[in-house]
Structures are given as C-alpha cells and as structure tokens.
Design an enzyme around this catalytic site. Structure first.
Site: not given
Ligand code: NAD
Ligand code: UDX
Length: 476
Positions: A100, A169, A224, A228, A280
């Site tokens: 974060p 991812e 990445k 975004n 993100c």
């Molecule tokens: P999340 O907060 O849902 O999950 C992270 C997990 O890691 C938590 O459950 C936490 O307890 C665990 N954790 C933290 N420190 C730890 C440690 N030392 N040992 C074991 N577990 C530990 O986060 P997320 O949404 O899965 O995102 C993870 C990463 O992926 C971030 O960098 C985010 O930016 C990236 N990402 C997220 C998305 C998404 O859509 N959420 C998409 C692409 C990339």
């Molecule tokens: C985003 C990226 O799309 C993904 O590739 C990356 O791995 C993580 O961040 P996410 O945040 O899960 O994914 O959802 P996304 O569909 O991108 O939507 C993000 C926000 O934008 C949402 O609040 C959605 O409602 C908004 N959005 C999306 C719009 O307002 N308009 C659009 O046309 C698309």
C-alpha cells in the site's frame, strides 16, 4: 548474471493469500495438477476462511473461484500459515503481499510501503534451501528487485542460491478467474534465462507461448505501474468529457461509442462513472508520481498527478450535484446508496468511490441506507473508520459517522421507504432491473435518482414521477 540448472518444478509457495495470491495460485493448481501449490499467510483468519467447508465463505468473491478451489483444494492446492516449512522445500516462491501507499515518513502519501515485501525476502533468505526462484507478483516500484536480490544475497549459507523474477499480475477484480485463465499476456522479467523459462513453463500449461513476454527486470516492474497508469488515465479522460457533456447537451454514451470506434482508441476503459476505485490505480499512480519526482522529472510527475486529481474532483462533484439538486441541504434526508464495492462482481471496497461520496453526504447530515449484495456491514464500518487524518472528516464526523447515520439494508425495496434520493454507485446487474414504479410509490416527493453508472433504464423511470440525473447527460 545468475546461472541455474533447469530443474523440474514440483512445489510452488505463494506468500500472501489475498485477492491476487488466492485466485492466481488456485488457477495454477487447477492447470498444473502435478505441481503442489501452497498459499501462505500470516493472517490466520484469512487462511481459515480459505480452508472453510462453506465455499461461500472464501475470503475473496470472484465468479468461478469457488468451483476451482473445490476442485483442487486438498489435492494439490493448500492454504497454510506454516510459512517457513513450506518455503524450505519450494522450487519457486511467489511474493504476493500487499504494497500500500506509505502513510508516514519519507515519501508519505506517495511511495509504496515495502515493509511486507522486505519481510518476505528476509524470511525466504532464512527459510529456503538449495536453489529458489523468487517471483515478484506484487506490484512494486521499479528497481525493487535490486533490494530483494541484496537481501537474498546477504545470506551467509553458501548452499543457498536465488534468482529473482518479476512476474506482475494484470488480473482485474470481478473477472480475475477469466483473466487468469485467458490473459492478454504474461510478463516475465529477469536476468537468468533458465529461471525465466521455468516460470514460463508453468504458464505454458494453459497459455500460448506467443502471449508470454520476456523482458529485463526493470521493464517488467515498470510496465505494471505504467499499464495501470494508462488505464486510470483513460477513466479520468472520459470522466472529464462526461462533465463537458452535462454542460453542453452531448451524451457521454454516444461520445464514448463514437471515439471508441476508432481502432486506435478502442472501446475499453472509456465508461464514465463515479471515478476509479480499487486497491491499485490510485496507489500505483501515486507510486509512479513519487518515482518521477525522485528522478527529478517534475513535469512527468505533474502529468500523472492530474489523473489522480481529476478522479478526486469527479467523486466530490457527484456529491455536490446531489446536494444542489436536494435544495442545498441533506440534513435528516434519507439517501439510498446502491452499491458499495468499487465495481461489480467483487466484495472489495478498497478506495471505492462510494466511500468518499458517502462520507461527503454524511457530512451534509444525510441518513444513508446502504445496499450491496456482497459487502458486509462490518466492512462498510471499517472503511468509514479509516479516516484520512488530513481531511475534515476527522474533527467533524468521526464519532457520528458510525452512530446511526447509516445503515446496511439487505432488502433493496425496504431501503427506499421515505427516501429522498438514491445514488447508483456500483454497476451491479440487479440495479439495472429494479421496479421503479414500485419504488416511486415508496419514496418521499420530490424524489431523485442519480445514476453514476449509466445502468438505470431511462424509459421506465421517465414513466414515474422520479427525477433522474445521469452522468454525462446534459439538458437537451
Ligand atoms: P491483499 O491485501 O488482498 O493480500 C495480501 C496478503 O498478504 C494479506 O492477506 C496479508 O496478510 C499477507 N501478508 C502480508 N505480509 C505477509 C507476510 N510477511 N507473510 C505472509 N503473509 C503476508 O493484497 P492483494 O490485493 O492481493 O494485492 C497484493 C499485491 O498484488 C499488491 O502489490 C497489489 O498492488 C498487487 N495487485 C493487486 C491486484 C488486485 O486486483 N487486487 C491486481 C494486480 C496486482
Ligand atoms: C485494475 C487493472 O484493470 C488490472 O489490470 C490490474 O491488475 C489491477 O488494477 P481492478 O482495479 O481490479 O483492476 O478493476 P478495473 O476493472 O480496472 O476497475 C478499476 C476502477 O475503474 C473501478 O472502480 C471501475 O468501476 C472503474 N472503471 C473501469 C471505470 O470507471 N470505467 C471504465 O471504463 C473501467
């Protein structure tokens, strides 16, 4: 350059059982039945929920996820808090922990907080044995792999070796399983060609090699963040155009169709709405801005900052429109919030526009009836409690905000009884087929519906006495 021998991969661990770690590993396990996949977390509750017998209680809601977990869990997919033991005999360790925005100290408010990533790297350095491929799955500032390499390289045990790979991812929540099963591309950055191919081998079980892009570490990390940033920039652009439409009589849906039909522009990510939410976009933009400033690129930083500023402005503009339409005061007025998740088909509320907009309305004295098919009352409360220290919420409404001024309602129609207005904030399918005739009889007059997602059927609502405001649609 690190050199390693190509060894058969039999076990993968992933540290972090969150929105990315859980679904990603579930899909890998599903597609690679010969590989043992263990998802690890320090959060015992989360691991317990992943192991729950009630598949509706999994900590992440994603269409298609529970079926996959049902197929693989206990066979080659495991969720555990036993971190060290599992690292020790893993060929590959994915790091998928949270990154974060830093809330204090150097870079506060912009830089990524890398404490969890650093902790994981130290833990892998300590607990691993033999050769381990360490994969950055979390989104990280460019050059973080250098920090990870330094930590891993400082292990004095000469029997251990590591190669660091960046494999960000790109899944989007709500469509995570579909995105993982059929991604646009898989990005693998690294220095050791053998390790790159070992990671690629996993994905090749179900993804065409043509979709696998190999780069150096820094290109992968930076791609990445910038992917975004580009997506978020499109949303701010279209939301800025929506505001012009409202002033001029143009219709944002028609404009989106017209500009999106140009194949150079494309029709995705140009849907106007309340503003982008999710864990993100804002975090990654702020991180990019921090990096630009760090490298002395002030103009570049300002360019990306404007994407974030436009988004905040758009969220605040929607609450202002509601106040203005309701005669400049919301004191004691009942307002229905339709949707609290940051987008449809997810239970995630992080950075949801609904949080800012709801808080703005609460500050005006409104009583909110909040509906969301997947978000719990406790989660909404937790979001309201995460009060930004710099905002005026702190002094004025911190105590009041959770004190009877909002209520989670499960039956949508109950929420409308005596309501003055409703605001559609998440595009849940069920909100597009509401019985507006029935609702108009339940609401207090004059009643308003504010549709920030363009999903309400104008033809039906215009047959009732409800006033309708739609994003990006101005007077004729
Ligand atoms: P999340 O907060 O849902 O999950 C992270 C997990 O890691 C938590 O459950 C936490 O307890 C665990 N954790 C933290 N420190 C730890 C440690 N030392 N040992 C074991 N577990 C530990 O986060 P997320 O949404 O899965 O995102 C993870 C990463 O992926 C971030 O960098 C985010 O930016 C990236 N990402 C997220 C998305 C998404 O859509 N959420 C998409 C692409 C990339
Ligand atoms: C985003 C990226 O799309 C993904 O590739 C990356 O791995 C993580 O961040 P996410 O945040 O899960 O994914 O959802 P996304 O569909 O991108 O939507 C993000 C926000 O934008 C949402 O609040 C959605 O409602 C908004 N959005 C999306 C719009 O307002 N308009 C659009 O046309 C698309």
């Amino acid at each position: 350059m690190i050199k390693s021998l190509k060894k058969r991969i039999t076990k993968i661990s992933c540290i972090g059982a969150g929105y990315v770690g859980g679904p990603t590993m579930a899909v890998i396990a599903d597609q690679c039945p010969h590989i043992k996949v263990v998802v690890l977390d320090i959060n015992e509750q989360r691991i317990k929920a992943w192991n729950s017998d009630n598949y509706d209680k999994l900590p992440v809601f994603e269409p298609g996820l529970k079926e996959i977990v049902l197929r693989s869990r206990g066979k080659n997919l495991f969720f555990s808090t036993e971190i060290n033991n599992n690292i020790a005999d893993s060929d590959i360790v994915f790091l998928s922990v949270n990154t974060p925005t830093k809330l204090s100290g150097v870079g506060s408010g912009h830089a990524s907080d890398l404490r969890w990533i650093e902790k994981c790297a130290r833990q892998v350095a300590l607990a691993s044995s033999g050769h381990t491929i360490v994969v950055e799955k979390s989104t990280l500032p460019v050059r973080t792999a250098q920090t990870i390499k330094t930590i891993l390289g400082s292990s004095s045990n000469k029997k251990k070796s590591f190669s660091v790979i960046s494999n960000p991812e790109f899944l989007a929540e709500g469509s995570a399983i579909k995105d993982l099963q059929n991604p646009d591309r898989v990005l693998i950055g690294g220095e050791d060609p053998v390790s790159i191919e070992q990671v690629a081998d996993i994905y090749r079980h179900w993804i065409d090699d043509k979709k696998i892009i190999r780069t150096n570490l820094w290109s992968s990390e930076l791609s990445k963040l910038t992917a975004n940033a580009f997506l978020a920039q499109r949303i701010s652009s279209i939301n800025s155009v929506a505001a012009i439409c409202e002033e001029t009589g143009a219709n944002i849906n028609e404009v989106s169709l017209a500009i999106g039909s140009d194949t150079r522009i494309g029709n995705k990510f140009i849907k106007s709405g309340p503003g982008f939410g999710g864990s993100c976009f804002k975090k990654d933009l702020l991180n990019l801005i921090y990096l630009c400033k760090y490298f002395g690129l002030k103009e570049v930083a300002n360019y990306w900052l404007s994407v974030v500023s436009l988004n905040s402005w758009n969220q605040n503009r929607i609450s202002e429109i509601v106040v203005n339409k309701l005669f400049g005061t919301l004191a004691e007025k009942k307002i229905v919030i339709l949707g609290f998740a940051f987008k449809a088909n997810t239970n995630d509320t992080r950075e949801s526009s609904a949080i800012t907009i709801s808080k703005n309305l609460l500050i005006e004295g409104a009583k909110l009836k909040i509906h969301d098919p997947k978000v719990s009352s406790d989660q909404i409360k937790a979001e309201f409690n995460l009060i930004d220290n710099k905002s005026n919420y702190q002094n004025i409404y911190k105590e009041d905000i959770n004190n009877g001024s909002w209520e989670k309602i499960d039956n949508i129609y109950d929420a409308f009884i005596d309501a003055d207005a409703a605001i559609v904030l998440t595009e849940w399918e069920e909100y597009s087929s509401l019985d507006w005739e029935k609702i108009s009889k339940l609401m207090r007059k004059p009643s308003w519906v504010f549709d920030t997602r363009s999903i309400v059927n104008n033809n039906i609502i215009s047959k009732t006495d409800i006033n309708l405001w739609r994003i990006g649609i101005g007077p004729n």
